[in-house]
Design an enzyme around this catalytic site. Structure first.
Site, PDB file in Angstrom:
ATOM      1  CG  LEU A 122      -6.537  14.297  -4.250  1.00 25.47           C
ATOM      2  CD1 LEU A 122      -7.634  13.746  -3.366  1.00 25.47           C
ATOM      3  CD2 LEU A 122      -6.692  13.802  -5.680  1.00 25.47           C
ATOM      4  CG  ASP A 123      -3.975  12.304  -2.142  1.00 27.67           C
ATOM      5  OD1 ASP A 123      -4.573  12.059  -1.077  1.00 27.67           O
ATOM      6  OD2 ASP A 123      -4.226  11.727  -3.205  1.00 27.67           O
ATOM      7  CG  ASN A 126      -5.514  10.320   3.584  1.00 22.48           C
ATOM      8  OD1 ASN A 126      -6.192   9.315   3.854  1.00 22.48           O
ATOM      9  ND2 ASN A 126      -5.096  10.570   2.350  1.00 22.48           N
ATOM     10  CD  GLN A 134       7.364  -1.727   5.281  1.00 22.90           C
ATOM     11  OE1 GLN A 134       7.722  -0.971   6.187  1.00 22.90           O
ATOM     12  NE2 GLN A 134       7.642  -3.023   5.287  1.00 22.90           N
ATOM     13  CD  GLU A 135      -0.893   1.966   2.881  1.00 18.64           C
ATOM     14  OE1 GLU A 135      -1.967   2.214   3.456  1.00 18.64           O
ATOM     15  OE2 GLU A 135      -0.810   1.735   1.668  1.00 18.64           O
ATOM     16  N   GLY A 156     -10.243  -1.806   5.915  1.00 16.94           N
ATOM     17  CA  GLY A 156      -9.881  -1.367   7.261  1.00 16.94           C
ATOM     18  C   GLY A 156      -8.648  -2.034   7.839  1.00 16.94           C
ATOM     19  CB  SER A 157      -5.699  -3.788   6.461  1.00 14.68           C
ATOM     20  OG  SER A 157      -5.151  -2.874   5.548  1.00 14.68           O
ATOM     21  CG  ASN A 158      -3.717   1.505   6.785  1.00 11.07           C
ATOM     22  OD1 ASN A 158      -2.575   1.540   7.215  1.00 11.07           O
ATOM     23  ND2 ASN A 158      -3.999   1.374   5.497  1.00 11.07           N
ATOM     24  CG  HIS A 204      -1.727   9.032  -1.164  1.00 13.64           C
ATOM     25  ND1 HIS A 204      -2.934   8.917  -1.812  1.00 13.64           N
ATOM     26  CD2 HIS A 204      -0.776   9.069  -2.132  1.00 13.64           C
ATOM     27  CE1 HIS A 204      -2.724   8.908  -3.117  1.00 13.64           C
ATOM     28  NE2 HIS A 204      -1.426   8.999  -3.344  1.00 13.64           N
ATOM     29  CB  ILE A 236     -12.987  14.680  -2.386  1.00 14.47           C
ATOM     30  CG1 ILE A 236     -12.009  13.891  -3.262  1.00 14.47           C
ATOM     31  CG2 ILE A 236     -12.549  16.140  -2.255  1.00 14.47           C
ATOM     32  CD1 ILE A 236     -11.912  14.366  -4.682  1.00 14.47           C
ATOM     33  CG  LEU A 237     -13.133  14.687   3.865  1.00 15.00           C
ATOM     34  CD1 LEU A 237     -12.035  14.472   4.888  1.00 15.00           C
ATOM     35  CD2 LEU A 237     -14.508  14.419   4.476  1.00 15.00           C
TER      36      LEU A 237
HETATM   37  C1  GRF Z   1      -4.589   2.030   1.762  1.00 12.73           C
HETATM   38  O1  GRF Z   1      -3.761   1.633   0.696  1.00 12.73           O
HETATM   39  C2  GRF Z   1      -4.441   3.492   2.030  1.00 12.73           C
HETATM   40  O2  GRF Z   1      -3.166   3.980   1.739  1.00 12.73           O
HETATM   41  C3  GRF Z   1      -5.423   4.098   1.057  1.00 12.73           C
HETATM   42  O3  GRF Z   1      -6.510   3.201   1.034  1.00 12.73           O
HETATM   43  C4  GRF Z   1      -6.061   1.900   1.415  1.00 12.73           C
HETATM   44  C5  GRF Z   1      -6.898   1.484   2.585  1.00 12.73           C
HETATM   45  O4  GRF Z   1      -6.710   0.148   2.937  1.00 12.73           O
HETATM   46  N1  GRF Z   1      -5.768   5.436   1.456  1.00 12.73           N
HETATM   47  P1  GRF Z   1      -7.391  -0.413   4.268  1.00 12.73           P
HETATM   48  O5  GRF Z   1      -8.893  -0.146   4.166  1.00 12.73           O
HETATM   49  O6  GRF Z   1      -6.787   0.292   5.428  1.00 12.73           O
HETATM   50  O7  GRF Z   1      -7.101  -1.888   4.263  1.00 12.73           O
END
Ligand code: GRF
Length: 194
Positions: free
Chosen positions: A148-149, A111, A177-178, A18-20, A113, A96-97
């Protein structure tokens, strides 16, 4: 306290660290959102703890308790429909949804990716990028469609691949970067700039 009136409600789906999610929580004020609910299909993951720490409602829905993907997704649909969010944000959600889910929230699911889509869909993206001799890796935020993606790309960020990079060091650089990219992309979608 400011009224919540102008904030967009969102739901975040997670399966892991869950870092994002954390980055979205930290930037929620700037984006103009309220995270109404975080749902995980995995129990005890750090993403749930992050949400709880920020006072966000969480729910664990175990996909193993359902007979089929459609049944599990129907439960997700029911839960999310109670909130009627502006966006359903996938942040490391490793499922996958089904078409049912995508139809239920058409145009509202996004999403992140860890590759420069359309390159390297699926898993193990960083190793595949290194093995292919790519000069750049990166991340993409995109709308989710039935393949997918592969939905419309909202924003991308490139990251240079150094000769010394392993999949692990590259993953760490891309993830950093995400965390900048995802809040920006959500803001862009909510401003109807795509
Ligand atoms: C990220 O690399 C994201 O791109 C991918 O899964 C990872 C999730 O990381 N879909 P986090 O759980 O947000 O740390």
């Amino acid at each position: 306290m400011m009224a919540n009136k102008s904030l967009f409600n969102i739901v975040v789906l997670v399966s892991g660290s869950g870092s994002n999610l954390q980055s979205i929580i930290d930037n929620a004020g700037d984006i103009g959102i309220k995270i109404q609910l975080v749902i995980s299909n995995k129990s005890g993951v750090f993403a749930l703890k992050r949400a709880q720490k920020s006072g966000i409602e969480t729910e664990f829905i175990d996909h193993n308790n359902f007979q089929s993907r459609e049944d599990f997704d129907q439960e997700l649909i029911n839960r999310i429909n109670k909130i009627n969010p502006k966006l359903v944000v996938l942040a490391g959600f490793m499922r996958i949804l089904s078409t049912d889910f995508i139809t239920a929230f058409k145009g509202k699911i996004i999403n992140i990716h860890p590759s420069l889509l359309p390159k390297f869909k699926g898993l193990n993206t960083h190793q595949r990028a290194i093995d292919s001799g790519e000069k750049f890796a990166g991340a993409s935020v995109h709308f989710v469609d039935n393949k997918l993606d592969s939905g419309t790309i909202i924003l991308q960020q490139k990251v240079a691949i150094e000769k010394t990079d392993s999949a692990k060091t590259l993953a760490a650089k891309v993830l950093k970067q995400e965390h900048i990219l995802y809040p920006k992309a959500i803001k862009k979608v909510l401003a109807n700039e795509i």
